[in-house]
Write a protein that holds these residues in place. Structure first.
Motif, short mmCIF file in Angstrom:
data_model
loop_
_atom_site.label_atom_id
_atom_site.label_comp_id
_atom_site.label_asym_id
_atom_site.label_seq_id
_atom_site.Cartn_x
_atom_site.Cartn_y
_atom_site.Cartn_z
N GLN A 64 74.79 39.44 34.69
CA GLN A 64 74.30 38.78 33.40
C GLN A 64 73.01 38.16 33.25
N ALA A 65 72.65 37.59 34.24
CA ALA A 65 71.34 36.81 33.97
C ALA A 65 70.30 37.67 34.16
N LEU A 66 70.22 38.80 34.72
CA LEU A 66 69.13 39.94 34.77
C LEU A 66 68.99 40.48 33.26
N LYS A 67 69.82 40.53 32.54
CA LYS A 67 70.10 40.99 30.90
C LYS A 67 69.18 40.07 30.28
N VAL A 68 69.21 38.79 30.34
CA VAL A 68 68.49 37.96 29.46
C VAL A 68 67.43 37.06 30.25
N MET A 69 66.92 37.28 31.62
CA MET A 69 66.27 36.56 32.31
C MET A 69 64.72 36.35 31.55
N GLY A 70 64.42 37.84 30.72
CA GLY A 70 63.22 37.99 29.96
C GLY A 70 63.02 36.71 29.12
N GLY A 251 65.62 52.92 40.63
CA GLY A 251 66.10 53.02 39.16
C GLY A 251 65.47 51.86 38.35
N ASP A 252 64.61 51.21 38.76
CA ASP A 252 64.22 50.19 37.97
C ASP A 252 63.20 50.33 36.97
N LYS A 253 62.29 51.13 37.12
CA LYS A 253 61.06 51.66 36.50
C LYS A 253 61.47 51.85 34.96
N PRO A 254 62.35 52.91 34.78
CA PRO A 254 62.65 53.26 33.20
C PRO A 254 63.44 52.16 32.52
N VAL A 255 64.35 51.38 33.36
CA VAL A 255 65.09 50.10 32.71
C VAL A 255 64.10 48.87 32.23
N VAL A 256 63.10 48.74 33.31
CA VAL A 256 62.01 47.68 32.74
C VAL A 256 61.25 48.07 31.47
N VAL A 257 60.77 49.38 31.46
CA VAL A 257 60.27 50.01 30.22
C VAL A 257 60.96 49.72 29.02
N GLU A 258 62.17 50.06 29.15
CA GLU A 258 63.23 49.85 27.85
C GLU A 258 63.34 48.25 27.48
N LEU A 259 63.41 47.56 28.64
CA LEU A 259 63.55 46.11 28.56
C LEU A 259 62.22 45.61 27.65
N TYR A 260 61.03 46.09 27.94
CA TYR A 260 59.90 45.56 27.38
C TYR A 260 60.10 45.98 25.84
N ARG A 261 60.22 47.17 25.75
CA ARG A 261 60.21 47.67 24.16
C ARG A 261 61.21 46.77 23.57
N GLU A 262 62.47 46.45 24.09
CA GLU A 262 63.46 45.62 23.17
C GLU A 262 62.61 44.16 23.18
N TYR A 263 61.94 43.62 23.95
CA TYR A 263 61.46 42.54 23.81
C TYR A 263 60.23 42.59 22.88
N ALA A 264 59.55 43.62 22.66
CA ALA A 264 58.37 43.47 21.87
C ALA A 264 59.24 43.69 20.27
#
Length: 370
Positions: A64-70, A251-264
């Protein structure tokens, strides 16, 4: 008030992020410095999140924390980001140390696999098998680096998930997660170039958003973005940097790319709701009072483009927005505010999200999105 600090730094080893104590010393120095004396809480992943070994409930909490840590890094008003870009020098006692993560049932998960490891990696000392991994020591650090490079080739060591040096001296901006953390920390700051009124207000009332804490001492971080770059090119540059960076998890790389898009997108929406309208060029219809009304296209200075209906100078009716991160969203507006159902198509072309009053409420199929 930015009373909560979030630390971004590179872990020095998989077992402990600060084997030399340098990170802790510089965090303490910051908290005693005028730039940090207002801080009342600190987020440091190692101490703030449950670490391995974790119980089932702790795993759930960690997930749960990883999803909102950003949010800790991205928040424009609530947090200050303290960045430690230099990586401490490797202690001599960790020279030559290598870790081999192994698959369960893959042939390397047990003390009996030592001979196979020696055959694949060459001579090493002090082999220790621990749950899910081996740790070995090579005679020199150069020999360890050669062994890691050879073992990392595809199919070189069947049964191994990953092979890497125990002490991670990889530069800050060559690491995936730190690249992401640094990018979301400065996303809103980069956008303030297009919201000068808000930027001036924040500069007057808040402490600096990002502070470097390594080296000679705490200092305000310098922005690396060009004022005329536009958010679209910045977003592409950040995504390219994340893709080029190294991740321990496969598997982290594609996940983090999408995380960044979401934060943008999240940061863009938050800035838009500040009430300040960024500058742009409009091409379309007007009413008798000289206000934008009817059909028109607005190309904003940050690279965002809105193509749709207007009334009395505000977005009003159906419109399509091309966001700077590559996403495209279609929705209805009333007096400049999104209302009702809408859709956002992800830049990857494979996902879509349902919107309600401008906020994402869940993924939907591409057929539903059409």
């Amino acid at each position: 008030s930015r009373e909560v600090a979030g630390l971004t730094y590179g872990w020095a080893s998989p077992d402990h992020p600060d084997v030399t104590g340098e990170y802790l010393a510089n965090v303490r120095r910051f908290l005693r410095h005028p730039l940090g004396e207002h801080v009342t809480a600190l987020f440091w992943d190692f101490s703030s999140l449950p670490q391995k070994p974790r119980t089932g409930s702790e795993d759930e909490l960690f997930s749960q924390a990883l999803k909102v840590m950003g949010d800790v890094y991205a928040s424009l008003f609530g947090t200050i980001v303290i960045r430690h870009r230099s990586v401490p020098a490797r202690p001599a006692e960790l020279d030559g140390e290598v870790v081999i993560l192994v698959e369960k049932g893959g042939g390397l998960d047990g003390a009996g696999a030592e001979a196979e490891l020696r055959s694949a990696l060459g001579p090493f000392e002090n082999p220790r098998y621990e749950e899910g991994r081996w740790r070995v020591r090579f005679p020199t650090h150069a020999a360890a680096e050669e062994a890691v490079e050879a073992a990392s080739a595809a199919g070189a060591l069947p049964g191994a998930i990953a092979v890497f040096l125990f002490y991670n001296g990889r530069p800050y901006l060559a690491r995936g997660w730190t690249t992401f953390e640094s990018a979301v920390s400065t996303e809103a700051l980069a956008r303030l170039a297009y919201f000068p009124g808000l930027g001036k207000l924040l500069e007057e009332r808040l402490t600096p958003k990002v502070v470097e804490i390594d080296g000679a001492g705490p200092r305000v971080a310098e922005m690396e973005d060009r004022a005329d770059e536009g958010m679209g090119p910045r977003n592409k540059r950040v995504i390219a940097a994340i893709k080029e960076a190294s991740f321990t998890g496969k598997g982290d790389k594609p996940v983090v790319v999408e995380l960044y898009r979401e934060y943008a997108v999240k940061v863009n929406i938050a800035m838009a709701r500040s009430g300040e309208v960024p500058k742009g060029e409009y091409e379309g219809e007007y009413n008798a009072a000289g206000e934008r009304e009817g059909r028109g296209v607005m190309r904003f200075a940050d690279g965002e483009v809105y193509d749709g209906e207007w009334k009395a100078g505000e977005r009003d009716g159906r419109g399509v927005t091309r966001l700077t991160n590559g996403d495209v969203q279609s929705m209805f507006y009333r007096q400049g505010k999104p209302v009702g159902e809408g859709v956002r198509w992800k830049a990857n072309g494979r996902q879509a999200k349902r919107l309600r009053d401008g906020r994402g409420v869940g993924l939907i199929s591409l057929e539903e999105a059409r």
